[in-house]
Design a protein around this motif. Sequence first.
Motif, PDB file in Angstrom:
ATOM      1  N   LYS A   1      31.070  49.600  28.452  1.00  0.00           N
ATOM      2  CA  LYS A   1      30.983  51.036  28.742  1.00  0.00           C
ATOM      3  C   LYS A   1      29.707  51.631  28.163  1.00  0.00           C
ATOM      4  O   LYS A   1      29.011  52.415  28.824  1.00  0.00           O
ATOM      5  N   GLN A   2      29.366  51.267  26.940  1.00  0.00           N
ATOM      6  CA  GLN A   2      28.181  51.817  26.285  1.00  0.00           C
ATOM      7  C   GLN A   2      26.901  51.411  27.011  1.00  0.00           C
ATOM      8  O   GLN A   2      25.945  52.198  27.096  1.00  0.00           O
ATOM      9  N   LEU A   3      26.873  50.195  27.547  1.00  0.00           N
ATOM     10  CA  LEU A   3      25.691  49.722  28.269  1.00  0.00           C
ATOM     11  C   LEU A   3      25.617  50.282  29.691  1.00  0.00           C
ATOM     12  O   LEU A   3      24.601  50.122  30.367  1.00  0.00           O
ATOM     13  N   GLY A   4      26.696  50.896  30.147  1.00  0.00           N
ATOM     14  CA  GLY A   4      26.722  51.467  31.488  1.00  0.00           C
ATOM     15  C   GLY A   4      26.655  50.418  32.583  1.00  0.00           C
ATOM     16  O   GLY A   4      26.027  50.631  33.624  1.00  0.00           O
ATOM     17  N   LEU A   5      27.318  49.282  32.363  1.00  0.00           N
ATOM     18  CA  LEU A   5      27.232  48.182  33.321  1.00  0.00           C
ATOM     19  C   LEU A   5      28.049  48.449  34.583  1.00  0.00           C
ATOM     20  O   LEU A   5      29.112  49.053  34.529  1.00  0.00           O
ATOM     21  N   ARG A   6      27.546  47.964  35.711  1.00  0.00           N
ATOM     22  CA  ARG A   6      28.304  47.947  36.963  1.00  0.00           C
ATOM     23  C   ARG A   6      28.982  46.601  37.152  1.00  0.00           C
ATOM     24  O   ARG A   6      29.957  46.474  37.878  1.00  0.00           O
ATOM     25  N   TYR A   7      28.405  45.590  36.490  1.00  0.00           N
ATOM     26  CA  TYR A   7      28.845  44.212  36.666  1.00  0.00           C
ATOM     27  C   TYR A   7      28.709  43.514  35.317  1.00  0.00           C
ATOM     28  O   TYR A   7      27.681  43.647  34.647  1.00  0.00           O
ATOM     29  N   CYS A   8      29.728  42.798  34.889  1.00  0.00           N
ATOM     30  CA  CYS A   8      29.620  42.102  33.614  1.00  0.00           C
ATOM     31  C   CYS A   8      30.123  40.668  33.748  1.00  0.00           C
ATOM     32  O   CYS A   8      30.968  40.363  34.593  1.00  0.00           O
ATOM     33  N   VAL A   9      29.561  39.809  32.915  1.00  0.00           N
ATOM     34  CA  VAL A   9      29.961  38.406  32.889  1.00  0.00           C
ATOM     35  C   VAL A   9      30.518  38.103  31.499  1.00  0.00           C
ATOM     36  O   VAL A   9      29.905  38.445  30.488  1.00  0.00           O
ATOM     37  N   VAL A  10      31.674  37.467  31.469  1.00  0.00           N
ATOM     38  CA  VAL A  10      32.316  37.080  30.211  1.00  0.00           C
ATOM     39  C   VAL A  10      32.509  35.579  30.219  1.00  0.00           C
ATOM     40  O   VAL A  10      33.113  35.025  31.142  1.00  0.00           O
ATOM     41  N   THR A  11      31.978  34.904  29.214  1.00  0.00           N
ATOM     42  CA  THR A  11      32.164  33.468  29.075  1.00  0.00           C
ATOM     43  C   THR A  11      32.742  33.180  27.697  1.00  0.00           C
ATOM     44  O   THR A  11      33.112  34.096  26.959  1.00  0.00           O
TER      45      THR A  11
ATOM     46  N   LEU B   1      44.595  32.944  33.577  1.00  0.00           N
ATOM     47  CA  LEU B   1      43.271  33.462  33.926  1.00  0.00           C
ATOM     48  C   LEU B   1      43.270  34.004  35.345  1.00  0.00           C
ATOM     49  O   LEU B   1      42.777  35.107  35.610  1.00  0.00           O
ATOM     50  N   SER B   2      43.838  33.259  36.261  1.00  0.00           N
ATOM     51  CA  SER B   2      43.842  33.665  37.663  1.00  0.00           C
ATOM     52  C   SER B   2      44.628  34.948  37.881  1.00  0.00           C
ATOM     53  O   SER B   2      44.220  35.815  38.655  1.00  0.00           O
ATOM     54  N   ASP B   3      45.755  35.095  37.185  1.00  0.00           N
ATOM     55  CA  ASP B   3      46.599  36.279  37.336  1.00  0.00           C
ATOM     56  C   ASP B   3      45.911  37.554  36.853  1.00  0.00           C
ATOM     57  O   ASP B   3      46.307  38.662  37.232  1.00  0.00           O
ATOM     58  N   ALA B   4      44.868  37.398  36.012  1.00  0.00           N
ATOM     59  CA  ALA B   4      44.110  38.567  35.546  1.00  0.00           C
ATOM     60  C   ALA B   4      43.178  39.088  36.641  1.00  0.00           C
ATOM     61  O   ALA B   4      42.609  40.176  36.512  1.00  0.00           O
ATOM     62  N   VAL B   5      43.013  38.342  37.704  1.00  0.00           N
ATOM     63  CA  VAL B   5      42.265  38.703  38.915  1.00  0.00           C
ATOM     64  C   VAL B   5      40.840  39.200  38.616  1.00  0.00           C
ATOM     65  O   VAL B   5      40.468  40.320  38.961  1.00  0.00           O
ATOM     66  N   PRO B   6      40.005  38.360  38.007  1.00  0.00           N
ATOM     67  CA  PRO B   6      38.580  38.722  37.938  1.00  0.00           C
ATOM     68  C   PRO B   6      37.986  38.675  39.335  1.00  0.00           C
ATOM     69  O   PRO B   6      38.563  38.088  40.253  1.00  0.00           O
ATOM     70  N   ASP B   7      36.831  39.282  39.507  1.00  0.00           N
ATOM     71  CA  ASP B   7      36.198  39.306  40.826  1.00  0.00           C
ATOM     72  C   ASP B   7      35.538  37.975  41.168  1.00  0.00           C
ATOM     73  O   ASP B   7      35.447  37.600  42.332  1.00  0.00           O
ATOM     74  N   VAL B   8      35.066  37.269  40.145  1.00  0.00           N
ATOM     75  CA  VAL B   8      34.464  35.950  40.320  1.00  0.00           C
ATOM     76  C   VAL B   8      34.990  35.036  39.211  1.00  0.00           C
ATOM     77  O   VAL B   8      35.019  35.431  38.045  1.00  0.00           O
ATOM     78  N   ILE B   9      35.417  33.840  39.588  1.00  0.00           N
ATOM     79  CA  ILE B   9      35.814  32.825  38.606  1.00  0.00           C
ATOM     80  C   ILE B   9      34.811  31.687  38.689  1.00  0.00           C
ATOM     81  O   ILE B   9      34.692  31.019  39.724  1.00  0.00           O
ATOM     82  N   ALA B  10      34.084  31.467  37.611  1.00  0.00           N
ATOM     83  CA  ALA B  10      33.072  30.412  37.579  1.00  0.00           C
ATOM     84  C   ALA B  10      33.462  29.336  36.570  1.00  0.00           C
ATOM     85  O   ALA B  10      33.947  29.629  35.483  1.00  0.00           O
TER      86      ALA B  10
ATOM     87  N   VAL C   1      33.985  35.865  35.286  1.00  0.00           N
ATOM     88  CA  VAL C   1      34.274  35.048  34.110  1.00  0.00           C
ATOM     89  C   VAL C   1      33.728  33.644  34.332  1.00  0.00           C
ATOM     90  O   VAL C   1      33.832  33.090  35.422  1.00  0.00           O
ATOM     91  N   LEU C   2      33.115  33.111  33.303  1.00  0.00           N
ATOM     92  CA  LEU C   2      32.613  31.739  33.307  1.00  0.00           C
ATOM     93  C   LEU C   2      33.440  30.989  32.276  1.00  0.00           C
ATOM     94  O   LEU C   2      33.275  31.187  31.074  1.00  0.00           O
ATOM     95  N   VAL C   3      34.349  30.146  32.731  1.00  0.00           N
ATOM     96  CA  VAL C   3      35.366  29.587  31.844  1.00  0.00           C
ATOM     97  C   VAL C   3      35.176  28.094  31.616  1.00  0.00           C
ATOM     98  O   VAL C   3      34.626  27.381  32.455  1.00  0.00           O
ATOM     99  N   PRO C   4      35.667  27.594  30.456  1.00  0.00           N
ATOM    100  CA  PRO C   4      35.733  26.148  30.259  1.00  0.00           C
ATOM    101  C   PRO C   4      36.835  25.566  31.140  1.00  0.00           C
ATOM    102  O   PRO C   4      37.490  26.309  31.886  1.00  0.00           O
ATOM    103  N   ASP C   5      37.085  24.280  31.035  1.00  0.00           N
ATOM    104  CA  ASP C   5      38.063  23.681  31.955  1.00  0.00           C
ATOM    105  C   ASP C   5      39.516  23.848  31.520  1.00  0.00           C
ATOM    106  O   ASP C   5      40.432  23.493  32.276  1.00  0.00           O
ATOM    107  N   PHE C   6      39.746  24.392  30.313  1.00  0.00           N
ATOM    108  CA  PHE C   6      41.117  24.574  29.803  1.00  0.00           C
ATOM    109  C   PHE C   6      41.915  23.273  29.878  1.00  0.00           C
ATOM    110  O   PHE C   6      43.151  23.297  29.953  1.00  0.00           O
ATOM    111  N   SER C   7      41.204  22.136  29.871  1.00  0.00           N
ATOM    112  CA  SER C   7      41.829  20.812  30.013  1.00  0.00           C
ATOM    113  C   SER C   7      42.721  20.735  31.248  1.00  0.00           C
ATOM    114  O   SER C   7      43.666  19.946  31.308  1.00  0.00           O
TER     115      SER C   7
END
Length: 313
Positions: free
Chosen positions: A103-113, A161-170, A146-152
């Motif tokens: 919010k502080q950065l005023g982002l339109r798009y964010c990536v979380v890894t 993760l999927s149920d949280a419905v991010p716009d992109v799953i990487a 979201v850029l995620v590890p393989d979670f084994s």
Amino acid sequence: MITKKEDSVNPASVNALPGWFRQEIPDMRKVTLMKELFRESRLHTVCESANCPNMGSCWKQGVATFMILGGTCTRACRFCAVPAGRPDLIDAQEPQNVALAVKQLGLRYCVVTSVARDDIEDEGALQFAKTIEAIRSLTPEVKIEVLVPDFSAKRESLKILSDAVPDVIAHNIETVRRLAPAIRPQAYHERSLEVLGRFRELNNRAFIKSSLMVGLGETDEEIIEVMNELLEAGCQVLTIGQYLAPTRAKRHLPVRRFYTPEEFENYRRQGLAMGFMYVESGPLVRSSYIAEKGYQAAMSALSTLKFKQGVKN
């Protein structure tokens, strides 16, 4: 058509970067302000932890990739600069702190890894879900990748993760099948393909994305092979970039060859012809580099596809 080139470069001869890696001097005032924000919020960024070559240009635009679950990874991949060892305690305030920074950065798009967290049962999936929820509660209009590890490949973690419905799953395949055991010994090529395919099955509302490094000794045929494997797994967005050794330490593999901008452009065209919705390919491209552009292009490609299907029907 991409033609094969023999890997004849001596690793010792590729210490100096080719001219096409030159970038503008970053705005150090902006970099300092960004660092202060992250330190005050007790946040990590993959930009810093992975020694990303695009950090200055991205931070100049107020863009960063947030890295959750601490700054220490439980795996020690041989291409990565993120510290490996005993992991940090999970910070319960981290999701809210990420949301406040977005919010502080005023982002339109964010990536979380994140780092890999093999030490906890869900391997960090719930923290991702909480972070997505926190961002949407403060800035519901922001698109989230979201850029995620393989979670084994744990089914429950993938579902959380999927149920949280991010716009992109990487999830990054990183390299070709033959080189995978040497480059990321605690991961498995087939498992990464399984994870991407499972995400495609669980969530048809998110774009599925992966990333590939080149310059580690792979052949053109192997690159095309892994691109086909990704498509078969349900991957829609692909990034391809030049591997750069983060340090000269023995655990980090040397660069075998530098690919030219023209070669990267060939891979981009080939990927689009194969059926990817979007391909970003270039020497400085990384998985999260100008990620919003990839999302918008994939949305446009999807709209065009739906229109054509509507016309046929």
